[in-house]
Structures are given as structure tokens and as C-alpha cells.
Write a protein that holds these residues in place. Structure first.
Motif, PDB file in Angstrom:
ATOM      1  N   PRO A 126       5.656 -10.648   0.744  1.00  0.00           N
ATOM      2  CA  PRO A 126       6.666 -10.442   1.791  1.00  0.00           C
ATOM      3  C   PRO A 126       7.829 -11.442   1.765  1.00  0.00           C
ATOM      4  N   SER A 127       7.566 -12.696   1.444  1.00  0.00           N
ATOM      5  CA  SER A 127       8.644 -13.687   1.462  1.00  0.00           C
ATOM      6  C   SER A 127       9.651 -13.483   0.333  1.00  0.00           C
ATOM      7  N   SER A 128       9.268 -12.761  -0.694  1.00  0.00           N
ATOM      8  CA  SER A 128      10.201 -12.469  -1.791  1.00  0.00           C
ATOM      9  C   SER A 128      10.127 -10.979  -2.128  1.00  0.00           C
ATOM     10  N   ALA A 129      10.230 -10.163  -1.092  1.00  0.00           N
ATOM     11  CA  ALA A 129      10.056  -8.711  -1.233  1.00  0.00           C
ATOM     12  C   ALA A 129      11.138  -8.090  -2.111  1.00  0.00           C
ATOM     13  N   ARG A 130      10.681  -7.206  -3.010  1.00  0.00           N
ATOM     14  CA  ARG A 130      11.583  -6.417  -3.856  1.00  0.00           C
ATOM     15  C   ARG A 130      11.144  -4.964  -3.769  1.00  0.00           C
ATOM     16  N   TYR A 131      12.115  -4.058  -3.845  1.00  0.00           N
ATOM     17  CA  TYR A 131      11.811  -2.633  -3.715  1.00  0.00           C
ATOM     18  C   TYR A 131      10.852  -2.147  -4.798  1.00  0.00           C
ATOM     19  N   LEU A 132      11.052  -2.586  -6.034  1.00  0.00           N
ATOM     20  CA  LEU A 132      10.177  -2.144  -7.123  1.00  0.00           C
ATOM     21  C   LEU A 132       8.724  -2.520  -6.849  1.00  0.00           C
ATOM     22  N   ASN A 133       8.507  -3.708  -6.289  1.00  0.00           N
ATOM     23  CA  ASN A 133       7.145  -4.163  -6.019  1.00  0.00           C
ATOM     24  C   ASN A 133       6.472  -3.360  -4.918  1.00  0.00           C
ATOM     25  N   ALA A 134       7.261  -2.680  -4.081  1.00  0.00           N
ATOM     26  CA  ALA A 134       6.682  -1.805  -3.063  1.00  0.00           C
ATOM     27  C   ALA A 134       6.012  -0.600  -3.721  1.00  0.00           C
ATOM     28  N   LEU A 135       6.345  -0.326  -4.951  1.00  0.00           N
ATOM     29  CA  LEU A 135       5.702   0.748  -5.716  1.00  0.00           C
ATOM     30  C   LEU A 135       4.622   0.192  -6.643  1.00  0.00           C
ATOM     31  N   THR A 136       4.941  -0.862  -7.376  1.00  0.00           N
ATOM     32  CA  THR A 136       4.020  -1.355  -8.396  1.00  0.00           C
ATOM     33  C   THR A 136       2.742  -1.963  -7.825  1.00  0.00           C
ATOM     34  N   TYR A 137       2.803  -2.513  -6.603  1.00  0.00           N
ATOM     35  CA  TYR A 137       1.610  -3.140  -6.038  1.00  0.00           C
ATOM     36  C   TYR A 137       0.470  -2.128  -5.869  1.00  0.00           C
ATOM     37  N   MET A 138       0.809  -0.834  -5.721  1.00  0.00           N
ATOM     38  CA  MET A 138      -0.197   0.200  -5.488  1.00  0.00           C
ATOM     39  C   MET A 138      -1.147   0.370  -6.663  1.00  0.00           C
ATOM     40  N   PHE A 139      -0.784  -0.149  -7.809  1.00  0.00           N
ATOM     41  CA  PHE A 139      -1.594   0.049  -9.010  1.00  0.00           C
ATOM     42  C   PHE A 139      -2.271  -1.237  -9.481  1.00  0.00           C
ATOM     43  N   LEU A 140      -2.234  -2.278  -8.666  1.00  0.00           N
ATOM     44  CA  LEU A 140      -2.856  -3.558  -9.013  1.00  0.00           C
ATOM     45  C   LEU A 140      -4.156  -3.739  -8.244  1.00  0.00           C
ATOM     46  N   HIS A 141      -5.109  -4.421  -8.871  1.00  0.00           N
ATOM     47  CA  HIS A 141      -6.405  -4.660  -8.241  1.00  0.00           C
ATOM     48  C   HIS A 141      -6.830  -6.103  -8.471  1.00  0.00           C
ATOM     49  N   GLY A 142      -7.554  -6.654  -7.488  1.00  0.00           N
ATOM     50  CA  GLY A 142      -7.944  -8.056  -7.513  1.00  0.00           C
ATOM     51  C   GLY A 142      -9.193  -8.363  -8.313  1.00  0.00           C
ATOM     52  N   LEU A 176       3.883   8.075  -0.625  1.00  0.00           N
ATOM     53  CA  LEU A 176       4.390   7.849   0.727  1.00  0.00           C
ATOM     54  C   LEU A 176       3.455   6.962   1.544  1.00  0.00           C
ATOM     55  N   THR A 177       2.153   7.217   1.468  1.00  0.00           N
ATOM     56  CA  THR A 177       1.216   6.374   2.217  1.00  0.00           C
ATOM     57  C   THR A 177       1.145   4.967   1.632  1.00  0.00           C
ATOM     58  N   GLY A 178       1.324   4.849   0.322  1.00  0.00           N
ATOM     59  CA  GLY A 178       1.395   3.522  -0.288  1.00  0.00           C
ATOM     60  C   GLY A 178       2.613   2.762   0.204  1.00  0.00           C
ATOM     61  N   ALA A 179       3.754   3.443   0.303  1.00  0.00           N
ATOM     62  CA  ALA A 179       4.982   2.823   0.813  1.00  0.00           C
ATOM     63  C   ALA A 179       4.832   2.470   2.292  1.00  0.00           C
ATOM     64  N   SER A 181       2.037   1.701   3.817  1.00  0.00           N
ATOM     65  CA  SER A 181       1.155   0.548   3.950  1.00  0.00           C
ATOM     66  C   SER A 181       1.865  -0.757   3.591  1.00  0.00           C
ATOM     67  N   VAL A 182       2.715  -0.732   2.578  1.00  0.00           N
ATOM     68  CA  VAL A 182       3.462  -1.954   2.238  1.00  0.00           C
ATOM     69  C   VAL A 182       4.474  -2.259   3.332  1.00  0.00           C
ATOM     70  N   GLY A 183       5.041  -1.229   3.954  1.00  0.00           N
ATOM     71  CA  GLY A 183       5.976  -1.456   5.058  1.00  0.00           C
ATOM     72  C   GLY A 183       5.281  -2.112   6.239  1.00  0.00           C
ATOM     73  N   LEU A 184       4.082  -1.653   6.567  1.00  0.00           N
ATOM     74  CA  LEU A 184       3.312  -2.267   7.656  1.00  0.00           C
ATOM     75  C   LEU A 184       2.929  -3.698   7.304  1.00  0.00           C
ATOM     76  N   TYR A 185       2.502  -3.918   6.079  1.00  0.00           N
ATOM     77  CA  TYR A 185       2.170  -5.271   5.624  1.00  0.00           C
ATOM     78  C   TYR A 185       3.389  -6.188   5.748  1.00  0.00           C
ATOM     79  N   TYR A 186       4.537  -5.709   5.371  1.00  0.00           N
ATOM     80  CA  TYR A 186       5.764  -6.497   5.469  1.00  0.00           C
ATOM     81  C   TYR A 186       6.087  -6.836   6.914  1.00  0.00           C
ATOM     82  N   LEU A 187       5.938  -5.867   7.802  1.00  0.00           N
ATOM     83  CA  LEU A 187       6.218  -6.116   9.228  1.00  0.00           C
ATOM     84  C   LEU A 187       5.253  -7.131   9.832  1.00  0.00           C
ATOM     85  N   ILE A 188       3.995  -7.016   9.456  1.00  0.00           N
ATOM     86  CA  ILE A 188       2.992  -7.955   9.986  1.00  0.00           C
ATOM     87  C   ILE A 188       3.236  -9.341   9.434  1.00  0.00           C
TER      88      ILE A 188
END
Length: 188
Positions: A126-142, A176-179, A181-188
Motif C-alpha cells: 500500500p505505501s508504494s501502490a502501483r496499478y500493475l501490482n493490483a493485478l500481479t499480486y493475485m498470482f503470488l503465494h507465500g 474484478l474480485t481480485g481488484a 480485494s486489493v482496493g479494500l486492502y489499500y483502504l484498510i
């Protein structure tokens, strides 16, 4: 679409993210061993103390902190967006301080090491949010269990939803649901 999403997620995890833990571990070892952690965490502790007491501390005053203290406070420091913004924009360690050149060099090396970690480059921070990362994060796992859990759920629920809604609507709702969820995460 469900099978394609599972394949993409697995490919990214096993081939693109495969060296992440090793790269992250190297970066953190550098952070501890180089003295960068001691410099930044001591400044963070001073910053917290200053805000708690509402009095200005001498900016040259630095507590010498050990590795155990750095490890204990590092995560808390990272979550403090205000402090991290000030630190990375030279407001905590200023250009006119003696330590600045050494700190900036160490910080640049550390940032370069972290840039090799896929989740730091393509994850959503969130502190260095980029639009591309709002898509790419959906395919990463810990980790493997995170991947397996998500892919089992995606297989069980995704197949049913894809059959009910059709491929186009299903794929659109997945994104859309991935976007959302990242929007809610950003707001929180």
C-alpha cells in the motif's frame, strides 16, 4: 479458465517465485550484518519515543541497538507507513548528517537485494501502490501450503462457477474480485 488459472498460479510459484526465500534471506542477513538495521531501527525507536512524549529529540542521538532489537522492531517499523515514507525521503536521516552517505549506500544495496524478491516487486504494498501490482499480486503465494489451499479451493469452487456463469463472466469476475480485494486492502 479454472485449469488455466491453476496452471498460471503454479507456474509463477514454482518457476518465478522459486528463489524468493533465498533472496529475501540474503537481503535480511545483509540488513542485520551491515549495520543498516541498527541505524534504521535506532532512528525508528527515537521517532516512536519522540511521538509518544511529544518532545523533540536530538536527531544526532542514536541508541546503539543489537541484532535482537533490530529483529524485534523491524516488522513494526515497516508497518509504520509515515515513518517509512519519511525515512525513504531523507527526512529521518538528513543529507547534512555524517551518517547519511553510509546509510544511503547501505539502503540502496538493501533495496537492490529486495528488488530481486518477486513478492516485493510484484506484490501489492500500500505505501508504494502501483496499478500493475493490483493485478500481479493475485498470482503470488507465500508458500506451498498457501498455493495448495488456494488451488484446491479454486478447483472446487471455480469449476462450478465457470459452468454456471460461462468462461467470460467467470474470468471477468475473478479479476474484478481480485481488484476489489486489493482496493479494500489499500483502504484498510
Amino acid at each position: 479458465i479454472t485449469i488455466l488459472l491453476i496452471a498460471i498460479n503454479c507456474f509463477i510459484f514454482f518457476f518465478i517465485q522459486s528463489g524468493d526465500s533465498r533472496n529475501h534471506q540474503r537481503a535480511m542477513q545483509f540488513y542485520l550484518d551491515s549495520g543498516l538495521g541498527s541505524i534504521e531501527v535506532s532512528r525508528y525507536l527515537n521517532y516512536v519515543e519522540m511521538n509518544k512524549n511529544k518532545e523533540v529529540l536530538n536527531s544526532q542521538h542514536r541508541n546503539k541497538v543489537n541484532k535482537k532489537t533490530v529483529v524485534r522492531h523491524y516488522a513494526r517499523m515497516l508497518r509504520d507507513d509515515t515513518f517509512m515514507h519519511k525515512l525513504l525521503t531523507d527526512q529521518i536521516i538528513t543529507v547534512d548528517e555524517e551518517i547519511y552517505v553510509e546509510w544511503r549506500d547501505l539502503r540502496d544495496q538493501f533495496d537492490h537485494m529486495l528488488s530481486k524478491v518477486t513478492s516485493m516487486k510484484y506484490g501489492f504494498i500500500p505505501s508504494s501502490a502501483r496499478y500493475l501490482n493490483a493485478l500481479t499480486y493475485m498470482f503470488l503465494h507465500g508458500g506451498v501450503m498457501h498455493l495448495v489451499g488456494n488451488m484446491v479451493f479454486l478447483w472446487l469452487v471455480g469449476c462450478v462457477l465457470e459452468l454456471a456463469w460461462g468462461r467470460t463472466v467467470y474470468a471477468g469476475l475473478y479479476l474484478l474480485t481480485g481488484a476489489a480485494s486489493v482496493g479494500l486492502y489499500y483502504l484498510i
